[in-house]
Write a protein that holds these residues in place. Sequence first.
Motif: not given
Lengths: 154, 109
Positions: A97, A120, A152-154, B32, B35-36, B46
């Motif tokens: 991203p 990452r 990168c996702g959650g 962190e 992006q999540r 962040r």
Amino acid sequence: MNLVLNRRQALLAGVGAVAAASGMAGASAPALAAAEDAAATILEFTGGAEPTMGRVTLDVPEIAENGNTVPMDVWVDSPMTADDYVAEVLVVADGNPRPGVATFHFSPLSGRAQANTRIRLAGTQNVIAVAKMSDGSVFMDKKEVKVTIGGCGG
Amino acid sequence: MATPRPRIRLDRNEISAGETIEVKTLVSHIMESGQRRDGDGNVIPRKIINTFKCEFEGEPVFSCDIEPAVSANPYFQFNVAPPRSGTLTFTWIDDDGTEITATEDVVVN
């Protein structure tokens, strides 16, 4: 009456399809933008100069099963003396991203222009290392990493 | 949050002049990415370590500007060629301004 309703439904379905199509176009746009961002980040780092391939060795796995932690090693061939050393190394990932990963700053006290960390990667993409020498010349290396599960996702 | 204790390993503390020491460092940190999203769809802010640096008696040896693409519990391996005996200082700087520091002594014969 029944027919009109069907037409409406058909029209609505049509609108939905257009929306879905544009949504898909929107999804592919960030990937393209990421590659452009990476190129822009590199040019900003080099001050507009196009880096030459060579002198930089980027060591990343060909296939990374876990994109959350991909080992990355970068080494630049340099005598590392007070007049001739590697000043900075920029690492970018062109499918993340945000393309920037890290910038390493070396000095003659580093002894060797080499660093290793874990990064990452959101998915399969190119990792690019660009080295800026103390005389301003720029070199690069580029490797593709296939990522099984993105990080990168959650 | 308690300040995490960094772990540092030098491949040796005592060298002859002109030799290079390999340094490995690891610090516990969530990194962190910003992006999540949480369960309600809100972006989790962040919080990363944005800078790591290593200095020898105040002179820069190696430093790193860090983006969210560096993994959690950031690990760095690099090299030092100390010209004389002295102290290496390691500093990690968090987005919130917190600094984590550690030192290691090296002997040059």
